[in-house]
Design an enzyme around this catalytic site. Structure first.
Site, short mmCIF file in Angstrom:
data_model
loop_
_atom_site.label_atom_id
_atom_site.label_comp_id
_atom_site.label_asym_id
_atom_site.label_seq_id
_atom_site.Cartn_x
_atom_site.Cartn_y
_atom_site.Cartn_z
N LYS A 102 -1.43 -1.06 -4.22
CA LYS A 102 -2.58 -0.25 -3.78
C LYS A 102 -2.10 1.17 -3.59
O LYS A 102 -1.03 1.40 -3.01
CB LYS A 102 -3.10 -0.84 -2.47
CG LYS A 102 -3.95 0.11 -1.62
CD LYS A 102 -4.64 -0.69 -0.53
CE LYS A 102 -4.71 0.07 0.77
NZ LYS A 102 -5.33 -0.74 1.84
N LYS A 112 -3.30 5.14 -2.33
CA LYS A 112 -4.30 5.93 -1.63
C LYS A 112 -4.80 7.03 -2.56
O LYS A 112 -4.00 7.64 -3.28
CB LYS A 112 -3.67 6.57 -0.38
CG LYS A 112 -3.22 5.55 0.66
CD LYS A 112 -4.40 4.87 1.30
CE LYS A 112 -4.00 4.03 2.49
NZ LYS A 112 -5.16 3.36 3.11
N GLU A 132 -11.34 0.57 -2.70
CA GLU A 132 -11.56 0.27 -1.28
C GLU A 132 -12.18 1.47 -0.57
O GLU A 132 -11.68 2.59 -0.68
CB GLU A 132 -10.19 -0.09 -0.67
CG GLU A 132 -10.24 -0.52 0.79
CD GLU A 132 -8.83 -0.87 1.31
OE1 GLU A 132 -7.89 -1.02 0.51
OE2 GLU A 132 -8.69 -0.99 2.54
N GLY A 177 -3.77 -3.93 6.37
CA GLY A 177 -2.66 -3.60 7.26
C GLY A 177 -2.91 -2.30 7.98
O GLY A 177 -3.70 -1.47 7.53
N LYS A 198 -9.37 -6.84 8.70
CA LYS A 198 -8.31 -6.41 9.62
C LYS A 198 -8.66 -6.99 10.98
O LYS A 198 -9.78 -6.77 11.48
CB LYS A 198 -8.24 -4.88 9.71
CG LYS A 198 -7.64 -4.23 8.46
CD LYS A 198 -7.56 -2.73 8.60
CE LYS A 198 -6.98 -2.11 7.32
NZ LYS A 198 -7.17 -0.64 7.29
N ASP A 258 -7.47 3.05 -2.67
CA ASP A 258 -8.12 3.08 -1.34
C ASP A 258 -8.40 4.53 -0.96
O ASP A 258 -7.47 5.34 -0.84
CB ASP A 258 -7.20 2.43 -0.30
CG ASP A 258 -7.84 2.33 1.08
OD1 ASP A 258 -9.02 2.72 1.23
OD2 ASP A 258 -7.16 1.87 2.02
N ASP A 261 -13.61 -1.72 3.93
CA ASP A 261 -12.61 -1.81 5.00
C ASP A 261 -13.27 -1.26 6.27
O ASP A 261 -13.85 -2.01 7.07
CB ASP A 261 -11.35 -1.01 4.57
CG ASP A 261 -10.29 -0.85 5.66
OD1 ASP A 261 -10.53 -1.25 6.81
OD2 ASP A 261 -9.21 -0.28 5.39
N SER A 286 0.85 -1.19 0.00
CA SER A 286 0.00 0.00 0.00
C SER A 286 0.89 1.24 0.00
O SER A 286 1.78 1.36 0.83
CB SER A 286 -0.89 -0.03 1.25
OG SER A 286 -1.60 1.17 1.38
O1 OSB Z 1 -7.00 1.83 5.01
O2 OSB Z 1 -5.80 0.13 4.76
C1 OSB Z 1 -5.95 1.26 5.21
C2 OSB Z 1 -2.68 2.53 6.74
C3 OSB Z 1 -3.17 3.26 7.80
C4 OSB Z 1 -4.53 3.33 7.99
C5 OSB Z 1 -5.41 2.70 7.13
C6 OSB Z 1 -4.92 1.95 6.06
C7 OSB Z 1 -3.54 1.91 5.86
C8 OSB Z 1 -2.91 1.23 4.74
C9 OSB Z 1 -1.51 0.72 4.94
O3 OSB Z 1 -3.41 1.12 3.65
C10 OSB Z 1 -1.44 -0.74 5.13
C11 OSB Z 1 -0.09 -1.18 5.61
O4 OSB Z 1 0.87 -1.10 4.83
O5 OSB Z 1 0.02 -1.62 6.76
MG MG Z 2 -8.22 0.71 3.73
#
Ligand code: OSB
Ligand code: MG
Length: 368
Positions: free
Chosen positions: A162, A164, A214, A291, A263, A189, A239, A136
């Site tokens: 992925k 953001k 997402e 994550g 999660k 995401d 999520d 991500s």
């Molecule tokens: O939405 O998945 C998420 C990180 C912080 C808060 C929310 C998210 C995330 C990530 C990173 O997408 C996932 C990771 O690399 O641990």
């Molecule tokens: Mg997410």
């Protein structure tokens, strides 16, 4: 087993690079690490995935400490537990606070797996000996910076990229990535950055053959997600909206989600995560493991969970060294060519480096 002693530590670990989502930027990771000991002296570890601030959801490091100290630890200490699946029933009088609950439950699963001499993966019913992972990537200063990072991670072999997105950093970003990386599995995401009024914009993402989008809309709005999914071909993955098996069932029934990001902390622990996994499998809904920028302890739990059969899509559990100069486990989690080898020793399967833990500890307290 009976848990006779619990130690909570507040750790602060500096991220190698800041991580930016639609809701804020992380430069440090502050979190709670929980060590539980049972009457035979077996030690288990759990990690709270609540962040320092209530950005992702309403829980924080401090609310978790409060819930653990004042409610959850008193419910668990010296109680006879024959299987970790019983923990959620013990915590039932306490509403929500899933990340706090999951912190203890994870440590109890670790102890249980060690005492039954199996890996945590096997204790959960997992079968894979390696798992496929993606990565991500946070919001960057420029599209060029993002392209350079994606290129690096694709070369590393990560199985899915992925990125953001947020208003102003979305359609053109995804268009550029698709042009530069025509054959890579790419997804976006939004962390709830949009509303249904943005449907026309979100529908433009359908051009780019994304694996999924997402959590485009609010965490408490699975109804609007169902409305949006009817207008989009890109699968929606929830999520933030999914806190339980019941949430998953309802979201799937109304067509709000075609894929679920599980999660462990968000759903209150491994037992509930497994229930959601099993339900999704019965409905033909693929899942993947999300994550929360975890340290090695949370990462180890994610690796174990991902060995279950319906974790069909690559998750966000990347190598420890993508986040940290030095992780608190040995060996560290390593993804090679997009695969993590599942450890074969009993419990979470990675040793805790106590010296490293101490060096990151801001505060600690023991309960017995
Ligand atoms: O939405 O998945 C998420 C990180 C912080 C808060 C929310 C998210 C995330 C990530 C990173 O997408 C996932 C990771 O690399 O641990
Ligand atoms: Mg997410």
């Amino acid at each position: 087993m009976k848990i006779t002693e619990i130690t909570i530590r507040h750790l602060q670990m500096k991220l190698k690079a800041p991580f930016t989502t639609s809701f804020g930027t992380f430069t440090n990771k502050d979190f709670l690490l929980l060590e539980a000991k049972d009457e035979q002296g077996t030690i288990g570890w759990g990690e709270s995935v609540a962040f320092h601030s209530p950005w992702y959801n309403e829980e924080t490091l401090k609310t978790n400490w409060h819930m653990l100290e004042d409610y959850l630890i008193p419910l668990i200490l010296n109680k006879e537990i024959s299987h970790p699946d019983e923990v959620s029933a013990i915590f039932e009088p306490i509403r929500k606070n899933n990340m706090a609950k999951s912190t203890i439950e994870g440590a109890i699963w670790d102890i249980y797996a060690q005492q039954t001499n199996q890996t945590l993966a096997a204790a959960l019913g997992g079968t894979k000996d390696q798992i496929e992972v993606g990565i991500s990537i946070g919001i960057q200063k420029s599209i060029d910076d993002l392209v350079a990072l994606v290129d690096e991670y694709v070369r590393d072999g990560y199985k899915r990229i992925k990125v953001k997105i947020k208003p102003g950093w979305d359609v053109e970003v995804m268009r550029t990535l698709r042009e530069k990386f025509p054959d890579v599995a790419i997804m976006a995401d939004a962390n709830s950055a949009y509303g249904l009024e943005d449907a026309e914009l979100l529908k433009q993402l359908d051009e780019f053959n994304l694996t999924m989008v997402e959590q485009p809309l609010a965490s408490d709005d699975i109804i609007d997600h169902a409305t949006l999914q009817k207008q989009m071909t890109t699968p929606i993955c929830l999520d933030e909206s999914i806190h339980s098996l019941e949430d998953a069932r309802k979201a799937i029934e109304i067509g709000a989600t075609k894929i679920i990001n599980i999660k462990i902390g968000r759903v209150g622990g491994l037992t509930e995560a497994k229930k959601i996994h099993d339900y999704c499998e019965s409905k033909g809904i693929p899942v993947w493991c999300g994550g929360m920028l975890e340290s090695g302890v949370g990462r180890a739990h994610n690796v174990a969970l991902t060995t279950l059969s319906n974790f069909i899509l690559p998750g966000d559990t990347a190598s420890s060294n993508r986040y940290w100069e030095k992780d608190i486990i040995e060996p560290e989690v390593v993804a090679e060519n997009g695969y993590i080898q599942v450890p074969q020793t009993a419990g979470i399967g990675y040793a805790i480096n106590r010296e490293t833990v101490e060096s990151y500890t801001v505060e600690k307290k023991t309960y017995n």
